[in-house]
Scaffold this motif. Structure first.
Motif, PDB file in Angstrom:
ATOM      1  N   ILE A 262      53.362   3.841 -53.537  1.00  9.16           N
ATOM      2  CA  ILE A 262      51.915   3.955 -53.692  1.00  9.16           C
ATOM      3  C   ILE A 262      51.192   2.943 -52.809  1.00  9.16           C
ATOM      4  O   ILE A 262      50.167   3.243 -52.183  1.00  9.16           O
ATOM      5  CB  ILE A 262      51.513   3.757 -55.173  1.00  9.16           C
ATOM      6  N   ARG A 263      51.704   1.719 -52.736  1.00  9.20           N
ATOM      7  CA  ARG A 263      51.037   0.667 -51.983  1.00  9.20           C
ATOM      8  C   ARG A 263      51.022   0.961 -50.485  1.00  9.20           C
ATOM      9  O   ARG A 263      50.187   0.421 -49.751  1.00  9.20           O
ATOM     10  CB  ARG A 263      51.699  -0.686 -52.244  1.00  9.20           C
ATOM     11  N   ALA A 264      51.931   1.807 -50.019  1.00  7.34           N
ATOM     12  CA  ALA A 264      51.988   2.141 -48.592  1.00  7.34           C
ATOM     13  C   ALA A 264      50.994   3.239 -48.215  1.00  7.34           C
ATOM     14  O   ALA A 264      50.833   3.551 -47.032  1.00  7.34           O
ATOM     15  CB  ALA A 264      53.411   2.573 -48.213  1.00  7.34           C
ATOM     16  N   LEU A 265      50.313   3.824 -49.200  1.00  2.53           N
ATOM     17  CA  LEU A 265      49.404   4.944 -48.949  1.00  2.53           C
ATOM     18  C   LEU A 265      47.967   4.460 -48.722  1.00  2.53           C
ATOM     19  O   LEU A 265      47.582   3.385 -49.186  1.00  2.53           O
ATOM     20  CB  LEU A 265      49.419   5.903 -50.145  1.00  2.53           C
ATOM     21  N   PRO A 266      47.153   5.244 -48.024  1.00  2.94           N
ATOM     22  CA  PRO A 266      45.732   4.918 -47.896  1.00  2.94           C
ATOM     23  C   PRO A 266      45.068   4.893 -49.279  1.00  2.94           C
ATOM     24  O   PRO A 266      45.500   5.606 -50.194  1.00  2.94           O
ATOM     25  CB  PRO A 266      45.179   6.052 -47.032  1.00  2.94           C
ATOM     26  N   PRO A 267      44.003   4.098 -49.453  1.00  7.05           N
ATOM     27  CA  PRO A 267      43.362   3.980 -50.776  1.00  7.05           C
ATOM     28  C   PRO A 267      42.957   5.313 -51.395  1.00  7.05           C
ATOM     29  O   PRO A 267      43.140   5.515 -52.595  1.00  7.05           O
ATOM     30  CB  PRO A 267      42.132   3.098 -50.486  1.00  7.05           C
ATOM     31  N   ALA A 268      42.417   6.229 -50.589  1.00  3.00           N
ATOM     32  CA  ALA A 268      41.974   7.511 -51.149  1.00  3.00           C
ATOM     33  C   ALA A 268      43.161   8.306 -51.695  1.00  3.00           C
ATOM     34  O   ALA A 268      43.052   8.942 -52.754  1.00  3.00           O
ATOM     35  CB  ALA A 268      41.239   8.330 -50.081  1.00  3.00           C
ATOM     36  N   LYS A 269      44.302   8.258 -50.979  1.00  2.00           N
ATOM     37  CA  LYS A 269      45.494   8.980 -51.447  1.00  2.00           C
ATOM     38  C   LYS A 269      46.045   8.320 -52.707  1.00  2.00           C
ATOM     39  O   LYS A 269      46.504   9.013 -53.627  1.00  2.00           O
ATOM     40  CB  LYS A 269      46.553   8.985 -50.342  1.00  2.00           C
TER      41      LYS A 269
ATOM     42  N   ARG B 196      55.587  -8.256 -52.174  1.00  2.00           N
ATOM     43  CA  ARG B 196      56.725  -8.380 -51.275  1.00  2.00           C
ATOM     44  C   ARG B 196      57.702  -7.225 -51.492  1.00  2.00           C
ATOM     45  O   ARG B 196      57.979  -6.835 -52.611  1.00  2.00           O
ATOM     46  CB  ARG B 196      57.443  -9.708 -51.512  1.00  2.00           C
ATOM     47  N   ARG B 197      58.232  -6.713 -50.423  1.00  2.00           N
ATOM     48  CA  ARG B 197      59.191  -5.608 -50.517  1.00  2.00           C
ATOM     49  C   ARG B 197      60.458  -6.112 -51.186  1.00  2.00           C
ATOM     50  O   ARG B 197      61.008  -7.149 -50.830  1.00  2.00           O
ATOM     51  CB  ARG B 197      59.515  -5.080 -49.119  1.00  2.00           C
ATOM     52  N   ARG B 198      60.942  -5.392 -52.175  1.00  2.00           N
ATOM     53  CA  ARG B 198      62.157  -5.784 -52.872  1.00  2.00           C
ATOM     54  C   ARG B 198      63.359  -5.554 -51.976  1.00  2.00           C
ATOM     55  O   ARG B 198      63.503  -4.489 -51.373  1.00  2.00           O
ATOM     56  CB  ARG B 198      62.338  -4.963 -54.165  1.00  2.00           C
ATOM     57  N   PRO B 199      64.263  -6.523 -51.856  1.00  2.00           N
ATOM     58  CA  PRO B 199      65.475  -6.288 -51.063  1.00  2.00           C
ATOM     59  C   PRO B 199      66.359  -5.246 -51.718  1.00  2.00           C
ATOM     60  O   PRO B 199      66.490  -5.202 -52.945  1.00  2.00           O
ATOM     61  CB  PRO B 199      66.153  -7.664 -51.056  1.00  2.00           C
ATOM     62  N   HIS B 200      66.975  -4.398 -50.919  1.00  2.59           N
ATOM     63  CA  HIS B 200      67.866  -3.364 -51.446  1.00  2.59           C
ATOM     64  C   HIS B 200      69.257  -3.923 -51.665  1.00  2.59           C
ATOM     65  O   HIS B 200      69.688  -4.856 -50.990  1.00  2.59           O
ATOM     66  CB  HIS B 200      67.925  -2.181 -50.468  1.00  2.59           C
ATOM     67  N   LEU B 201      69.950  -3.367 -52.615  1.00  2.00           N
ATOM     68  CA  LEU B 201      71.269  -3.857 -52.959  1.00  2.00           C
ATOM     69  C   LEU B 201      72.296  -3.580 -51.859  1.00  2.00           C
ATOM     70  O   LEU B 201      73.404  -4.076 -51.899  1.00  2.00           O
ATOM     71  CB  LEU B 201      71.728  -3.225 -54.281  1.00  2.00           C
ATOM     72  N   THR B 202      71.915  -2.767 -50.891  1.00  2.00           N
ATOM     73  CA  THR B 202      72.857  -2.429 -49.818  1.00  2.00           C
ATOM     74  C   THR B 202      72.956  -3.545 -48.783  1.00  2.00           C
ATOM     75  O   THR B 202      73.687  -3.417 -47.818  1.00  2.00           O
ATOM     76  CB  THR B 202      72.423  -1.139 -49.133  1.00  2.00           C
TER      77      THR B 202
END
Length: 406
Positions: free
Chosen positions: A171-178, A396-402
């Motif tokens: 959601i945070r990566a989307l434009p405000p209207a979206k 902050r982006r969560r680190p992936h377990l990979t």
């Protein structure tokens, strides 16, 4: 009832409160189609006091031949208003033509994994001169194309299957209207989960795009301590508008929490830990913590009190961790195995001291008691971490377990 339940068996059943007393009558079932995936059941439409109201799926306890019983609490008697993407099983889906047959019934089933209800199958049969044809039961995916609600609802359906922290990142990566548009389309409980994963300023941005009644409902679905944090970031006028739009049983605990400073035990605590009487048994306690609606951090231990058990309770007796419950005979009374460690803290205790108390006892939660030794809430490790981590940590982006992020 085990296994799938056809809506025809639910419609017109009595709607019962948690004690089995009749409140009204079930009229229909509200679902949200999600492409070929099983459609999510949002709740019921029922007639109560001559009003058609909505009963959220989270409030449903059991569906039996005697009626549909609520888990607990009261219901919102505001008139039901159907939102975009929602379908009424009897009002919209029943009677839909599929090939040379028609949908004559819909089956729903509770997920053993999530506790949510989904439409899993439909019964196809005849109407009019064809009504004598043999009924055929097919999976929902076989008829889902007839209820396509467009790409936006498909995206909401995709989000529904993701962990809320991953939804927040998307959601945070989307434009405000979206963002606002998807928030409008999400179910109240999923939107509440999403808000709990966002910083307060972004929570306010999404909540401000909703009408007052919807915003109040979403706050009701949030954990009380998270809802209070959000309310605390609003103006006094906006905060009061939202609180006044809630039923008293939902707004009163929030008002009580708002009376405490944010960085104290009272400001951190949840007013809804698992609380049982001393006369309750270990078996009853285990059945309570198994409830899938209980947050995991609160299900880690049971707080034992003298009646009443709603906060502020009767005199606090002690607590019993989940592991201790597993080691005790099922018939053991909780007052026999409750212990006083960690000791209760007062609501005015500063955040740092609360954190030290949790660390000293390696506890997942600490009870909060008033001067009369009544339990008023509990502070969990999760509550403390939310306040001691640096501002903006949720962004902050969560680190992936990979391996990403070390």
């Amino acid at each position: 009832m085990p296994g799938p339940i056809f809506v025809s068996r639910v419609a017109r059943l009595p709607l019962l409160d948690a004690d089995g007393h009749p409140l009204g009558r079930v009229d229909d079932v509200v679902v949200v189609p999600a492409g070929a995936e099983p459609a999510r059941v949002l709740g019921l439409v029922a007639t109560v006091q001559r009003r058609r109201i909505f009963v959220n799926e989270a409030r449903l306890g059991s569906i039996e031949a005697s009626g549909v019983r609520l888990r607990s609490g009261t219901i919102d008697v505001q008139p039901f208003s159907q939102r975009g993407g929602e379908k009424l099983v009897l009002g919209d889906i029943h009677g839909t033509k599929v090939g040379d047959a028609f949908i004559v019934d819909v089956a729903m089933e509770e997920s053993a994994r999530t506790g949510f209800w989904f439409v899993v199958a439909v019964a196809l049969g005849g109407r009019g001169p064809l009504r004598r044809r043999r009924t055929e039961v097919v999976e929902w995916g076989d008829v889902a194309a007839h209820f396509d609600t467009g790409p936006e609802y498909a995206e909401v359906a995709e989000l529904r299957g993701m962990h809320q922290s991953d939804v927040a990142e998307r959601i945070r990566a989307l434009p405000p209207a979206k963002r606002r548009r998807l928030a409008e389309l999400m179910e109240d409980d999923r939107l509440a989960d999403l808000l709990e994963e966002l910083p307060e300023d972004e929570q306010i941005g999404l909540l401000s795009g909703l009408d007052l009644e919807r915003a109040a409902h979403v706050l009701e679905e949030m954990e009380p301590d998270d809802a209070v944090d959000l309310l605390g970031e609003m103006s006094e006028a906006e905060r009061q508008r939202l609180l006044e739009a809630m039923p008293p049983e939902d707004s009163t605990p929030l008002r009580r929490l708002l009376a405490y400073a944010e960085d104290t035990a009272g400001g951190l605590m949840t007013p809804e830990p698992i609380v049982l009487r001393g006369s309750a048994t270990v078996a009853e306690a285990l059945a309570t913590v198994r409830d899938p609606d209980r947050p995991m951090e609160l299900a880690a231990q049971v707080f034992v009190v003298q009646p009443p058990t709603s906060t502020p309770t009767g005199r606090f007796i002690g607590s019993v961790p989940f592991q201790r419950l597993l080691r005790e005979p099922p018939a053991t009374r909780l007052e026999e195995c409750a212990h006083a460690d960690p000791e209760p803290v007062p609501p005015e205790l500063p955040l740092r001291d609360v954190a030290e108390r949790l660390a000293a006892y390696d506890a997942l939660a600490v009870p909060v008691c008033d001067a009369a030794h009544r339990l008023v809430g509990a502070v969990t490790v999760d509550d403390v971490l939310d306040h001691v981590l640096p501002p903006g940590w949720r962004r902050r982006r969560r680190p992936h377990l990979t391996g990403e992020g070390g």
